[in-house]
Design an enzyme around this catalytic site. Structure first.
Site, PDB file in Angstrom:
ATOM      1  CE1 TYR A 147      -3.362  -2.766   0.227  1.00 27.87           C
ATOM      2  CE2 TYR A 147      -2.640  -3.146   2.480  1.00 27.87           C
ATOM      3  CZ  TYR A 147      -3.393  -3.521   1.375  1.00 27.87           C
ATOM      4  OH  TYR A 147      -4.170  -4.647   1.428  1.00 27.87           O
ATOM      5  NE  ARG A 191      22.966   2.215  22.438  1.00 23.16           N
ATOM      6  CZ  ARG A 191      22.528   1.213  23.217  1.00 23.16           C
ATOM      7  NH1 ARG A 191      21.380   1.316  23.842  1.00 23.16           N
ATOM      8  NH2 ARG A 191      23.272   0.127  23.361  1.00 23.16           N
ATOM      9  CG  ASP A 203      17.808  10.737  16.077  1.00 23.89           C
ATOM     10  OD1 ASP A 203      18.126  11.518  16.983  1.00 23.89           O
ATOM     11  OD2 ASP A 203      16.645  10.658  15.627  1.00 23.89           O
ATOM     12  CG  HIS A 238     -33.935   5.157   7.559  1.00 19.18           C
ATOM     13  ND1 HIS A 238     -33.430   5.374   8.820  1.00 19.18           N
ATOM     14  CD2 HIS A 238     -34.698   6.246   7.263  1.00 19.18           C
ATOM     15  CE1 HIS A 238     -33.884   6.528   9.275  1.00 19.18           C
ATOM     16  NE2 HIS A 238     -34.642   7.083   8.351  1.00 19.18           N
ATOM     17  CD  GLN A 298      14.837  21.636  24.099  1.00 19.36           C
ATOM     18  OE1 GLN A 298      15.047  22.314  25.095  1.00 19.36           O
ATOM     19  NE2 GLN A 298      15.382  20.440  23.918  1.00 19.36           N
ATOM     20  CB  SER A 326     -14.467 -16.520  -5.471  1.00 20.84           C
ATOM     21  OG  SER A 326     -14.575 -17.682  -4.672  1.00 20.84           O
ATOM     22  CG  ASN A 332     -16.002 -10.914  -4.456  1.00 22.19           C
ATOM     23  OD1 ASN A 332     -17.182 -11.193  -4.591  1.00 22.19           O
ATOM     24  ND2 ASN A 332     -15.074 -11.839  -4.274  1.00 22.19           N
ATOM     25  CG  ASN A 342      -7.301  -1.751  -0.339  1.00 22.62           C
ATOM     26  OD1 ASN A 342      -6.979  -0.732  -0.927  1.00 22.62           O
ATOM     27  ND2 ASN A 342      -6.482  -2.396   0.467  1.00 22.62           N
ATOM     28  CD  GLU A 386       5.362  13.996  16.355  1.00 25.39           C
ATOM     29  OE1 GLU A 386       4.574  14.813  16.866  1.00 25.39           O
ATOM     30  OE2 GLU A 386       6.581  14.234  16.186  1.00 25.39           O
ATOM     31  NE  ARG A 387      12.164   8.420  16.380  1.00 24.15           N
ATOM     32  CZ  ARG A 387      13.364   8.763  15.902  1.00 24.15           C
ATOM     33  NH1 ARG A 387      13.760   8.254  14.738  1.00 24.15           N
ATOM     34  NH2 ARG A 387      14.151   9.583  16.569  1.00 24.15           N
TER      35      ARG A 387
END
Length: 449
Positions: free
Chosen positions: A5, A75, A77, A149, A220, A270, A278, A284, A317-318
């Site tokens: 995707y 440690r 990045d 409805h 900050q 199918s 389908n 999807n 966020e990553r």
């Protein structure tokens, strides 16, 4: 997001290579700004720019591995990247990142990436709007049954159905443009956002050259209400995709079959039932919409950070930044193709309008009787009685159409001219206002029938 995707053009925005190029651009611009204001030697800023550009132009898997190797030790990045950059730039690297904090780089970079992603999403929305408008005008006069409805209500235009979705995506585009403006924010303000070690003009310099606006008070980090609003906007767009996808899924049901997804040559529906066709694309899209919407809640929860900053938002966020934008990009691209190739069956729509023996015209008959002098209460009672006489016997040999029941009703005989009943039961009268409706949605009525 899994490769299935993911479109390459959006994935590239979230690649390490693009991130590091943006990080360097921020650092180089800040260095150049400091040189312009006398805090850094101009020759040093020039060397940083030239050697850094050369290093990023030749950036390879070996460079990625080297940064990863440094990060495994530090440690951190940003420090890992700055150490790698120092190896490429040499002694002048001591003028890089002066007075800055990691968030200055990370948050400003994220703003650039989100702007890049949003520009792709806006193009995707334009493609959806183009497809919807084309099909809406193609089927402006195609009569179909409107449903409330899930039950047959009154005839409408299939083009008008699509026009409603078009209007929604116009609103969604405006929302995304607003979200883009809000997220396009730069922060180069140093530790806890006080500019104690930076001239605020550095931030303005960097922001202008990146097409961003300085954050008024960054603390900050850039306040996360901006990001929350952005991901809520993506969620609303995803819901619009699902609304349209759900409509197509319902219309493709075997007992409805008014429209269906294009079925490619060689496609199989199918493994067990060769006849199946389908609605896999719209199913999807429904699933992808759920994924995009799932980013909204963690984005909202990111707003409440501790004091001037923490990094509880970082891991969120990553994940959500690439996943939500990649997923929405794929979904919008799929949707525009789906609408362009959608198979539409006007004859089936016409048959469905009449499948209930004409009772869908009850509202117009009610109005016609009221205009002929009956009270609304009497007209409603008469119309409902005759409609139910048809409804309850549908599919049986003794079933009479709604019109046959009306013609045989002694309370109506002589009260209304047959031609007025004919007009009330003509589906085309539901298109009387179609030009005005199209004018309102598209700014033009389009060609007359």
């Amino acid at each position: 997001m899994v490769p299935r995707y993911t479109r390459p053009v959006m994935a590239a925005i979230w690649s390490p290579e693009n991130r590091y190029r943006i990080w360097f651009k921020i650092e180089a611009l800040a260095c150049e700004a400091m040189a312009e204001y006398g805090a850094v030697p101009k020759e040093a800023a020039k060397v940083v720019r030239e050697k850094g550009d050369a290093a990023l132009a030749a950036f390879s898997d070996a460079d990625l591995a080297r940064i990863d190797e440094i990060e495994a030790e530090t440690r951190h990045d940003v420090i890992a990247f700055l150490t790698w950059l120092a190896e490429k730039v040499g002694p002048e690297s001591r003028f890089v990142h002066l007075g800055m904090t990691s968030s200055d780089v990370l948050d400003t970079c994220l703003a650039v990436q989100l702007v890049q992603a949003t520009d792709l999403l806006l193009k995707d929305l334009d493609d959806v709007l183009t497809a919807l408008k084309a099909r809406a005008f193609e089927h402006k006069y195609t009569l179909t049954i409107g449903r409330s409805h899930g039950i047959h209500a009154e005839p409408t235009s299939f083009g008008l159905k699509l026009a409603g979705h078009y209007a929604e995506f116009v609103r969604n585009k405006a929302r995304l443009e607003s979200a883009r403006a809000e997220i396009a924010t730069c922060a180069i303000s140093g530790a806890v956002g006080t500019y104690a070690h930076l001239d605020p003009r550095v931030e303005s310099y960097v922001a202008e050259r990146l097409g961003l606006k300085p954050e008024p008070v960054s603390t900050q980090v850039i306040p996360r209400d901006r990001h929350a609003a952005y991901f809520c906007t993506l969620a609303v767009i995803a819901s619009g995709i699902e609304r349209l996808a759900t409509e197509v899924r319902h219309l493709q049901r075997s007992e409805v079959r008014e429209a269906e997804e294009f079925f490619h040559p060689g496609q199989k529906g199918s493994s067990a039932m060769p006849h199946k066709r389908n609605p896999v694309l719209t199913e999807n899209l429904t699933g992808l919409a759920r994924l995009v919407r799932s980013a909204a809640i963690p984005a909202l929860e990111n707003v409440a950070l501790w004091h001037e900053r923490d990094i509880s938002h970082s891991s969120v966020e990553r994940n959500i930044c690439p996943d939500a934008t990649i997923g929405l990009d794929f979904a919008l691209a799929r949707l525009s193709g789906l609408i362009s190739k959608l198979l539409i069956y006007p004859d089936r729509m016409a048959a469905n309008i009449e499948s209930l023996g004409g009772v869908v015209h009850s509202g117009e008959v009610l109005l016609a009787l009221a205009r002929a002098g009956l009270s609304r209460e009497d007209a409603y009672r008469i119309v409902q009685r005759n409609a139910m006489a048809t409804w309850t016997k549908l599919g049986t040999p003794e079933c009479r159409t709604f019109r046959e029941n009306l013609d045989a009703d002694p309370e109506i005989s002589g009260r209304i001219a047959p031609d007025l009943l004919d007009a009330a039961m003509d589906s085309r009268q539901h298109l009387k206002a179609i030009d005005a409706l199209y004018e309102k949605v598209f700014g033009e009525p389009g060609p007359a029938q």
